[in-house]
Design a protein around this motif. Structure first.
Motif, PDB file in Angstrom:
ATOM      1  N   GLY A 271      62.850  55.671  89.420  1.00  0.00           N
ATOM      2  CA  GLY A 271      62.534  56.233  88.118  1.00  0.00           C
ATOM      3  C   GLY A 271      63.682  56.162  87.137  1.00  0.00           C
ATOM      4  O   GLY A 271      64.762  55.623  87.434  1.00  0.00           O
ATOM      5  N   THR A 272      63.436  56.712  85.941  1.00  0.00           N
ATOM      6  CA  THR A 272      64.422  56.684  84.866  1.00  0.00           C
ATOM      7  C   THR A 272      64.616  58.085  84.279  1.00  0.00           C
ATOM      8  O   THR A 272      63.769  58.956  84.423  1.00  0.00           O
ATOM      9  CB  THR A 272      63.995  55.727  83.734  1.00  0.00           C
ATOM     10  OG1 THR A 272      62.742  56.176  83.176  1.00  0.00           O
ATOM     11  CG2 THR A 272      63.842  54.304  84.249  1.00  0.00           C
ATOM     12  N   GLN A 273      65.752  58.241  83.623  1.00  0.00           N
ATOM     13  CA  GLN A 273      66.077  59.464  82.903  1.00  0.00           C
ATOM     14  C   GLN A 273      66.409  59.118  81.452  1.00  0.00           C
ATOM     15  O   GLN A 273      66.821  57.996  81.157  1.00  0.00           O
ATOM     16  CB  GLN A 273      67.301  60.159  83.504  1.00  0.00           C
ATOM     17  CG  GLN A 273      67.226  60.534  84.950  1.00  0.00           C
ATOM     18  CD  GLN A 273      68.475  61.257  85.429  1.00  0.00           C
ATOM     19  OE1 GLN A 273      69.475  61.368  84.689  1.00  0.00           O
ATOM     20  NE2 GLN A 273      68.446  61.767  86.647  1.00  0.00           N
ATOM     21  N   SER A 274      66.262  60.105  80.564  1.00  0.00           N
ATOM     22  CA  SER A 274      66.697  59.924  79.173  1.00  0.00           C
ATOM     23  C   SER A 274      67.154  61.279  78.639  1.00  0.00           C
ATOM     24  O   SER A 274      66.391  62.244  78.641  1.00  0.00           O
ATOM     25  CB  SER A 274      65.580  59.375  78.296  1.00  0.00           C
ATOM     26  OG  SER A 274      66.028  59.180  76.971  1.00  0.00           O
ATOM     27  N   GLN A 275      68.416  61.341  78.210  1.00  0.00           N
ATOM     28  CA  GLN A 275      68.973  62.589  77.694  1.00  0.00           C
ATOM     29  C   GLN A 275      69.553  62.388  76.297  1.00  0.00           C
ATOM     30  O   GLN A 275      70.165  61.348  76.025  1.00  0.00           O
ATOM     31  CB  GLN A 275      70.092  63.095  78.614  1.00  0.00           C
ATOM     32  CG  GLN A 275      69.666  63.368  80.039  1.00  0.00           C
ATOM     33  CD  GLN A 275      70.275  62.421  81.036  1.00  0.00           C
ATOM     34  OE1 GLN A 275      71.353  61.860  80.811  1.00  0.00           O
ATOM     35  NE2 GLN A 275      69.600  62.203  82.148  1.00  0.00           N
ATOM     36  N   THR A 276      69.365  63.375  75.451  1.00  0.00           N
ATOM     37  CA  THR A 276      70.032  63.425  74.165  1.00  0.00           C
ATOM     38  C   THR A 276      71.216  64.375  74.280  1.00  0.00           C
ATOM     39  O   THR A 276      71.103  65.446  74.885  1.00  0.00           O
ATOM     40  CB  THR A 276      69.080  63.924  73.065  1.00  0.00           C
ATOM     41  OG1 THR A 276      67.978  63.012  72.954  1.00  0.00           O
ATOM     42  CG2 THR A 276      69.787  64.009  71.720  1.00  0.00           C
ATOM     43  N   THR A 277      72.354  63.991  73.737  1.00  0.00           N
ATOM     44  CA  THR A 277      73.542  64.841  73.799  1.00  0.00           C
ATOM     45  C   THR A 277      73.537  65.826  72.633  1.00  0.00           C
ATOM     46  O   THR A 277      73.172  65.484  71.504  1.00  0.00           O
ATOM     47  CB  THR A 277      74.822  64.009  73.769  1.00  0.00           C
ATOM     48  OG1 THR A 277      74.809  63.158  72.619  1.00  0.00           O
ATOM     49  CG2 THR A 277      74.925  63.135  75.013  1.00  0.00           C
ATOM     50  N   VAL A 278      73.954  67.065  72.919  1.00  0.00           N
ATOM     51  CA  VAL A 278      73.999  68.119  71.923  1.00  0.00           C
ATOM     52  C   VAL A 278      75.281  68.896  72.084  1.00  0.00           C
ATOM     53  O   VAL A 278      75.914  68.884  73.143  1.00  0.00           O
ATOM     54  CB  VAL A 278      72.780  69.084  72.050  1.00  0.00           C
ATOM     55  CG1 VAL A 278      71.468  68.344  71.856  1.00  0.00           C
ATOM     56  CG2 VAL A 278      72.798  69.806  73.402  1.00  0.00           C
ATOM     57  N   ALA A 279      75.693  69.598  71.032  1.00  0.00           N
ATOM     58  CA  ALA A 279      76.863  70.467  71.131  1.00  0.00           C
ATOM     59  C   ALA A 279      76.522  71.658  72.032  1.00  0.00           C
ATOM     60  O   ALA A 279      75.409  72.177  72.002  1.00  0.00           O
ATOM     61  CB  ALA A 279      77.280  70.952  69.752  1.00  0.00           C
ATOM     62  N   ALA A 280      77.469  72.093  72.841  1.00  0.00           N
ATOM     63  CA  ALA A 280      77.244  73.188  73.774  1.00  0.00           C
ATOM     64  C   ALA A 280      76.932  74.470  73.033  1.00  0.00           C
ATOM     65  O   ALA A 280      77.566  74.813  72.020  1.00  0.00           O
ATOM     66  CB  ALA A 280      78.454  73.377  74.676  1.00  0.00           C
ATOM     67  N   GLY A 281      75.951  75.198  73.534  1.00  0.00           N
ATOM     68  CA  GLY A 281      75.632  76.506  72.995  1.00  0.00           C
ATOM     69  C   GLY A 281      76.293  77.602  73.787  1.00  0.00           C
ATOM     70  O   GLY A 281      77.191  77.339  74.610  1.00  0.00           O
ATOM     71  N   ASP A 282      75.854  78.823  73.600  1.00  0.00           N
ATOM     72  CA  ASP A 282      76.411  79.958  74.324  1.00  0.00           C
ATOM     73  C   ASP A 282      75.936  79.941  75.779  1.00  0.00           C
ATOM     74  O   ASP A 282      74.862  79.435  76.083  1.00  0.00           O
ATOM     75  CB  ASP A 282      76.016  81.264  73.659  1.00  0.00           C
ATOM     76  CG  ASP A 282      76.649  81.425  72.280  1.00  0.00           C
ATOM     77  OD1 ASP A 282      77.738  80.839  72.065  1.00  0.00           O
ATOM     78  OD2 ASP A 282      76.044  82.105  71.433  1.00  0.00           O
TER      79      ASP A 282
END
Length: 282
Positions: A271-282
């Protein structure tokens, strides 16, 4: 057999992927894809089910493909070309370190860039999921202790890993640094774990393209080796190392992740994965 977990984080339910790509609910059959369910006898019971008898569902979110993980064990520098790109000699024995289980997330969940990070990096890896307790097992018997395999992105913050006291764990354990899945593919469907193509792209640019055939230490050796130092329990995960092409190895100028990028990765048959990067929250 391809097993998965779906639903809100921390409240995932079990399911399987049938031969036509439909997701079938297993919540009336088993409590979770975890613990004793990962043993051969229980997996055989699931194989005996007629998938058509199970309700079809359309998951809003795919979670990590195994629950109840007690240990997330990683193997460093397990591809000679990757060791070379980091400027290190190939190890004579497997290099082991731990990744916090709180880093585990779904295969398509957002990946956080930690506060203060300047060197967040990617690593596509073959994941090994333990199905039967393993203590002092031989290499010949090692694979019988494996429930199945999955895709892992061993996300890493290189400065935290190597420039702040030398403890790799703190560069590997931020929340969301362990996307796992989408499926647990049972070992009977993986003819040879040392013959799998794995790849990763960032914003559509191919960064990693390798094969598990070039591992320094294969899966059977790793399971046996690790079992000499700690008992492996059902649900434990082993991330087996990454091929070359990580951001820190790009010459002349390394490339690292920032918020707003898309990481896509996969392993043939898993299978495959797909992630979007975001700034860390609390």
């Amino acid at each position: 057999m391809k097993l998965l977990r779906h639903g809100p984080a921390g409240a995932e339910k079990p399911a399987l992927l049938d031969g036509s790509g439909k997701v079938r609910d297993l919540s009336g059959i088993i409590p979770d894809i975890a613990g004793l369910v990962l043993g051969d006898a229980e997996l055989d019971k699931l194989r005996a089910l007629d998938p058509a008898s199970l309700p079809v569902i359309e998951p809003e979110r795919i979670g990590p493909c195994v629950g109840g993980t007690g240990k997330f064990i990683c193997v460093g520098l397990n591809y000679a070309d990757h060791a070379k790109e980091t400027g290190k000699a190939p190890p004579e024995e497997p290099i082991l370190f731990m990744k916090a289980t709180s880093a585990i997330c779904g295969p398509n969940d957002a990946v956080e860039i930690p506060r203060g990070s300047k060197k967040t990096d990617w690593e596509v890896e073959l994941g090994v999921i333990i199905g039967k307790r393993a203590k002092y097992v031989s290499e010949a018997d090692a694979l019988s202790h494996v429930a199945g395999y999955c895709v892992i992105n061993d996300v890493s913050e290189r400065a935290f890993q190597s420039e702040r006291g030398g403890q790799w764990t703190k560069g590997k354990s931020h929340d969301t640094f362990g996307p796992t899945g989408p499926w647990l593919v049972t070992r009977d469907e993986v003819a040879d774990p040392q013959n799998l193509r794995l790849w990763l792209e960032v914003d559509g640019v191919r960064r990693q393209d390798g094969s598990t055939a070039t591992m320094i230490f294969g899966v059977a050796h790793l399971v046996s080796y690790i079992s000499q130092f700690m008992t492996l329990e059902p649900g434990d995960i082993i991330a087996t190392g990454t091929p070359p092409g990580v951001g820190m190895g790009i010459k002349p100028d390394p490339v690292f992740l920032k918020a707003g990028q898309v990481i896509t990765l996969g392993i043939d048959g898993l299978g495959t994965q797909s992630q979007t990067t975001v700034a860390a929250g609390d």
